[in-house]
Design a protein around this motif. Structure first.
Motif, mmCIF file in Angstrom:
data_model
loop_
_atom_site.group_PDB
_atom_site.id
_atom_site.type_symbol
_atom_site.label_atom_id
_atom_site.label_comp_id
_atom_site.label_asym_id
_atom_site.label_seq_id
_atom_site.Cartn_x
_atom_site.Cartn_y
_atom_site.Cartn_z
ATOM 1 N N GLU A 26 -13.759 42.864 -15.857
ATOM 2 C CA GLU A 26 -15.193 42.709 -16.142
ATOM 3 C C GLU A 26 -15.493 42.557 -17.628
ATOM 4 O O GLU A 26 -16.298 41.698 -18.018
ATOM 5 N N PRO A 27 -14.881 43.383 -18.515
ATOM 6 C CA PRO A 27 -15.145 43.164 -19.945
ATOM 7 C C PRO A 27 -14.710 41.781 -20.419
ATOM 8 O O PRO A 27 -15.327 41.198 -21.316
ATOM 9 N N LEU A 28 -13.657 41.248 -19.828
ATOM 10 C CA LEU A 28 -13.197 39.913 -20.205
ATOM 11 C C LEU A 28 -14.183 38.843 -19.747
ATOM 12 O O LEU A 28 -14.456 37.881 -20.466
ATOM 13 N N ILE A 29 -14.711 39.021 -18.540
ATOM 14 C CA ILE A 29 -15.718 38.084 -18.032
ATOM 15 C C ILE A 29 -16.963 38.140 -18.908
ATOM 16 O O ILE A 29 -17.529 37.112 -19.296
ATOM 17 N N THR A 30 -17.393 39.351 -19.235
ATOM 18 C CA THR A 30 -18.610 39.527 -20.028
ATOM 19 C C THR A 30 -18.483 38.904 -21.404
ATOM 20 O O THR A 30 -19.422 38.272 -21.908
ATOM 21 N N SER A 31 -17.326 39.071 -22.031
ATOM 22 C CA SER A 31 -17.130 38.545 -23.385
ATOM 23 C C SER A 31 -16.722 37.075 -23.394
ATOM 24 O O SER A 31 -16.614 36.467 -24.462
ATOM 25 N N GLY A 32 -16.473 36.501 -22.201
ATOM 26 C CA GLY A 32 -16.070 35.106 -22.135
ATOM 27 C C GLY A 32 -14.636 34.874 -22.564
ATOM 28 O O GLY A 32 -14.299 33.780 -23.023
ATOM 29 N N THR A 33 -13.783 35.886 -22.412
ATOM 30 C CA THR A 33 -12.389 35.776 -22.836
ATOM 31 C C THR A 33 -11.525 35.197 -21.718
ATOM 32 O O THR A 33 -11.430 35.792 -20.640
ATOM 33 N N PRO A 34 -10.880 34.070 -21.928
ATOM 34 C CA PRO A 34 -9.974 33.540 -20.911
ATOM 35 C C PRO A 34 -8.839 34.522 -20.646
ATOM 36 O O PRO A 34 -8.349 35.182 -21.572
ATOM 37 N N HIS A 35 -8.407 34.624 -19.396
ATOM 38 C CA HIS A 35 -7.319 35.541 -19.071
ATOM 39 C C HIS A 35 -6.485 34.987 -17.926
ATOM 40 O O HIS A 35 -6.967 34.247 -17.071
ATOM 41 N N LEU A 36 -5.213 35.367 -17.953
ATOM 42 C CA LEU A 36 -4.228 34.861 -17.001
ATOM 43 C C LEU A 36 -3.532 36.035 -16.340
ATOM 44 O O LEU A 36 -3.199 37.022 -17.000
ATOM 45 N N TYR A 37 -3.283 35.927 -15.034
ATOM 46 C CA TYR A 37 -2.581 36.964 -14.284
ATOM 47 C C TYR A 37 -1.129 36.536 -14.045
ATOM 48 O O TYR A 37 -0.850 35.359 -13.817
#
Length: 404
Positions: A238-249
Motif C-alpha cells: 500500500e505505501p508503494l501504491i500511494t507513493s507511486g513507486t514501481p515494484h516487482l515481486y
C-alpha cells in the motif's frame, strides 16, 4: 564521431553481395548489395578513427566520393553502428574509469543489441549508476538478485530484511557460508558491495522502514516466506501504491519460481488486484490464505538452489530492462516455472474494479477511448500484450524513473 560496427554482432557473408550481421533471429540483419571493397572497409569501422580519417582511407581504397558517409549513415540507420566516443556526459565519465568499464564491457555489448542510436548503449549503462533500487528479502533469491543488479552497474542497491543468516540461506553469488549467524541485512549488503564494479562505500546500519522511499526507482519484494510469494499481502504494498513507486515481486514457493507482476501504480494490476481476482474465481481463497499465514510454519521452507538462482536471474533481467527504459513482459503478469518440467508460462494479473489502486478505472477509460475512435460498441477484453502496450504509452518507463 568515431564509428564502429557493433562488435556484439558476428558478421558473415551469405553470398558475394550480401553480408549478415548477427546470428540469432532476434538480432540478425542482412545488408546488401555490398561489394568486396566496401566489405573490406567495414574492418576499419572499429572506433579508432574519426570520419575525416575514414574518408582518407576510403580514397586510398578507391571508393567513390561520398561513399564512406553514405555507408556510415546506412549502417547507423540500420542500428548496426556504435560511436566509440559518443553518448552522454555520464558516459564520458564512465570511460575514465577503465577498471569499472572493463568489468561492464559485456553489459555494454549486450545493451548495444537493444539500442539503435550510436552511443546509446554506454549512455544507458552510465545512467544505471544514478539509480537506486531496494530489495526486500535477503534469502536465496533476494541476495543473489541484489548482487546481480549491483554487478550490472546499478548505482545503489539496498537490501532490507530481519533476523540472522541461517545455514540454508547460503547460496553461490549470495550470502557466503562465513556469514552464518550475522545480521541478514548487513551480510546481504556486503555481498552487494562485493559484486559492484566499483565498490561503493560501506554504509552504517539503517533503521527498519517499511514505508516507500520516494527516492527508489524500483522496489523488489523477494520474501523468504513462501506464503508471501504465493499470495502477496496487499497491505505490504500500500505505501508503494500511494507513493507511486514501481515494484516487482519475485520468489520461490514450494517447487515453483515466480517473477512478477511488475506493478506500475495506477497502470497495471497490483497485489490486491491479484487477491480480488483469485477470490472471484475461488470463494475459499481468503480462507486458505488465512490458514496458510496463521498456521504452523515449517522450520526450513523448500527452496531449490538452482530454481532460486533462475528466479533471481530472470527478475534481475526484468528489473534492468525496466530501469533501462523498456517495458518487460512482467508488467501486468506473473511468470511461473515449476520443477521438474521447468517450462515458463505467464499468468496475467488483471486490474480489478474492486481495487482502489485505480488501474481498472484507467484501463476502462483507455478502452472507451479506443472504442470511440474505432466506432465500436462491444466491450473487448484486453490481452496482456495490449495491457503492457497501453501502460507504456500512458506513462513511458522513463517517467517512472523520475524518482532518481
Amino acid at each position: 564521431m568515431h564509428p564502429k560496427v557493433k562488435p556484439a554482432l558476428r558478421r558473415g557473408w551469405r553470398d558475394l553481395n550480401t553480408v549478415q550481421f548477427g546470428m540469432t533471429p532476434a538480432h540478425a540483419m542482412t545488408l546488401g548489395p555490398m561489394d568486396s571493397a566496401t566489405g573490406h572497409f567495414l574492418e576499419l569501422l572499429n572506433g579508432t578513427r574519426g570520419l575525416p580519417l575514414l574518408r582518407e582511407e576510403g580514397r586510398r581504397m578507391d571508393l567513390p566520393d561520398g561513399h564512406v558517409d553514405a555507408l556510415v549513415e546506412r549502417l547507423a540507420r540500420a542500428g548496426l553502428l556504435d560511436d566509440a566516443k559518443g553518448g552522454s556526459p555520464a558516459a564520458d565519465a564512465l570511460r575514465t574509469k577503465k577498471e569499472v568499464l572493463d568489468r561492464l564491457r559485456p553489459d555494454v555489448a549486450s545493451l548495444s543489441l537493444t539500442t539503435s542510436r550510436p552511443g546509446d548503449a554506454i549512455s544507458r549503462l552510465a545512467a544505471r549508476r544514478s539509480l537506486r533500487v531496494q530489495v526486500r528479502g535477503a534469502g536465496r533469491v533476494g541476495t543473489v538478485l541484489a548482487s546481480l543488479l549491483s554487478g550490472a552497474g546499478v548505482g545503489e542497491v539496498d537490501v532490507r530484511d530481519c533476523g540472522r543468516v541461517e545455514p540454508w540461506d547460503v547460496a553461490p553469488g549470495g550470502l557466503p557460508a562465513e556469514s552464518v549467524g550475522e545480521r541478514r541485512d548487513e551480510a546481504a549488503r556486503r555481498a552487494v558491495r562485493r559484486a559492484a564494479p566499483d565498490r561503493p562505500p560501506r554504509r552504517g546500519p539503517r533503521p527498519r522502514i517499511e514505508a516507500a522511499d520516494p527516492g527508489y526507482s524500483l522496489v523488489i519484494l523477494a520474501p523468504r516466506d513462501d506464503v508471501a510469494v504465493h499470495a502477496p499481502a496487499p497491505d505490504t504494498a500500500e505505501p508503494l501504491i500511494t507513493s507511486g513507486t514501481p515494484h516487482l515481486y519475485a520468489g520461490v514457493v514450494e517447487g515453483t519460481g515466480v517473477v512478477g507482476p511488475l506493478v506500475l501504480p495506477g497502470e497495471t494490476g497490483c497485489a490486491r488486484c491479484l487477491h480480488e481476482d483469485r477470490t472471484d474465481r475461488d470463494q475459499t481463497w481468503p480462507r486458505l490464505v488465512a490458514q496458510w499465514r496463521s498456521g504452523r510454519q515449517p522450520h526450513v521452507r523448500p527452496c531449490d538452489l538452482a530454481l532460486a538462482t533462475t528466479v533471481a536471474g530472470l527478475a534481475a533481467a526484468h528489473t534492468l530492462a525496466f530501469l533501462d527504459g523498456q517495458m518487460p513482459s512482467s508488467a501486468g503478469a506473473r511468470w511461473e516455472v515449476s520443477l521438474p518440467g521447468l517450462q515458463w508460462h505467464a499468468r496475467p494479473v488483471w486490474a480489478h474494479p474492486a481495487c482502489p489502486c485505480g488501474a481498472a478505472e484507467r484501463g476502462k477509460g483507455e478502452r472507451a477511448s479506443e472504442d470511440a475512435e474505432a466506432h465500436e460498441t462491444m466491450a473487448v477484453e484486453r490481452s496482456p500484450r495490449e495491457l503492457r502496450r497501453t501502460a507504456g504509452a500512458a506513462r513511458p518507463a522513463g517517467t517512472w524513473r523520475a524518482h532518481v
